[in-house]
Design an enzyme around this catalytic site. Structure first.
Site, short mmCIF file in Angstrom:
data_model
loop_
_atom_site.label_atom_id
_atom_site.label_comp_id
_atom_site.label_asym_id
_atom_site.label_seq_id
_atom_site.Cartn_x
_atom_site.Cartn_y
_atom_site.Cartn_z
N LYS A 53 20.59 -22.49 0.28
CA LYS A 53 19.85 -23.10 -0.84
C LYS A 53 20.60 -24.32 -1.35
CE LYS A 53 17.62 -18.77 -2.04
NZ LYS A 53 17.70 -17.51 -2.77
N GLN A 97 20.61 -15.14 -7.91
CA GLN A 97 20.43 -14.45 -6.64
C GLN A 97 20.41 -12.93 -6.83
OE1 GLN A 97 19.87 -16.07 -3.62
NE2 GLN A 97 19.51 -14.03 -2.80
N ASP A 120 12.37 -19.30 -9.50
CA ASP A 120 12.04 -18.14 -8.67
C ASP A 120 10.69 -17.54 -9.09
OD1 ASP A 120 13.37 -17.24 -6.47
OD2 ASP A 120 14.92 -16.14 -7.56
#
Ligand code: NAD
Length: 285
Positions: A53, A97, A120
């Site tokens: 990422k 994460q 997200d």
């Protein structure tokens, strides 16, 4: 034989588009889109995802930071990191994460992210926006699934779509996005009585379960679009999806491989969401 939907190639095209647009917005606003990724602990899979990422964000010209925290971090300390990033004007997207260590209340951390920076799409305000059809940040993997289906050129409206899996991060949002595209949507899950019967009429199949080869080739309708979200590591170390790829390829019209299907799209959609969050903050779209 099915056409293989090459996620790597499609994602590369999207990343090039984002790179071009990023150069333009930086020239216009004199500020880079900024992405912060927070990782707790040393889980090897998570570390690879985070590195990918960060690399992808740098490649398209974003400002990117990774906050690496020990797995002994407390709930309060992690909340403070999120709050600091919420207030940082250089940061437009925040991604924590998952999974987080067991002693951390994951929900509280996600809810603490400013929903405008929630790239997200897991914050209840963004999940709710998707539910009622309002503008919001949509989860990356579900968004990538829809993009892959659209790449086939097949009209989604009126098609019968079956989503296997009902998680908050993949199954449910994919189902809502398909509904938004006017598909007739069925959601299957661990209590579904007869998966084969549900899949028999499916023009579009999205499998997001985490069980290797759960969806058999024989269950696939002739010509269907098959999107395999599953990432499963077999005993020999190889990766495979939730769909029996070889057999399903003989019947499907289009199919995604694992790896190289949905995975690359997830990162491309993260970049797209960060750019979207930037535009909302800096250009007030
Ligand atoms: P999850 O464990 O949260 O959810 C799995 C779902 O599958 C549940 O809703 C469950 O009801 C359903 N299920 C379990 N057994 C079933 C069965 N026998 N028949 C039908 N349904 C069944 O998983 P998740 O987070 O949604 O992830 C699913 C898979 O997708 C995993 O392999 C994960 O690694 C992968 N994934 C990939 C990406 C990507 O970027 N490619 C992103 C997220 C998740």
């Amino acid at each position: 034989m099915a056409v293989i939907l090459d996620g790597k190639q499609i994602a590369e095209k999207i990343r090039q588009e984002i790179k071009t647009e990023t150069q333009k917005v930086i020239a216009d606003n004199n500020k880079k889109p900024g992405l912060a990724v927070v990782i707790v602990g040393e889980d090897p899979a998570s570390s690879i995802y985070v590195r990918n990422k960060e690399k992808a964000a740098n490649e398209v010209g974003f400002f990117s930071v990774v906050e690496r925290l020990e797995d002994t971090v407390t709930q309060e300390e992690l909340l403070q990191v999120v709050k600091r990033l919420n207030q940082n004007d250089e940061i437009h997207g925040i991604l924590v994460q998952l999974p987080l260590p067991k002693h951390i209340d994951e929900k509280e951390i996600i809810n603490a992210i400013d929903y405008r920076k929630d790239v997200d799409g897991f914050h209840p305000l963004n999940a709710g926006a998707l539910m009622v059809g309002d503008k919001g940040l949509v989860s990356c993997t579900p968004k990538g699934c829809i993009r892959l289906i659209k790449e086939t050129g097949i009209e989604i409206s009126g098609k019968k779509a079956v989503v296997v899996g009902r998680s908050n991060i993949v199954g449910k949002p994919v189902a809502l996005l398909l509904l938004q595209e006017s598909a007739t949507v069925t959601i299957c899950h661990s209590r579904t009585k007869d998966l084969a019967a549900e899949l028999a009429a499916a023009d579009i199949v999205v499998a997001a379960v985490g069980v290797p080869n759960l969806v058999k080739g024989a269950m696939i309708k002739e010509g269907a679009v098959v999107i395999d979200v599953g990432i499963n590591r077999l005993e020999d170390g190889k990766l495979c999806g939730d769909v029996e790829f070889e057999e399903a390829s003989k019947k499907a019209g289009y199919i995604t491989p694992v790896p190289g299907g949905v995975g690359p799209l997830t990162i491309a959609m993260l970049l797209q969401n960060t750019l979207e969050a930037y535009k909302m903050a800096e250009i007030k779209l």
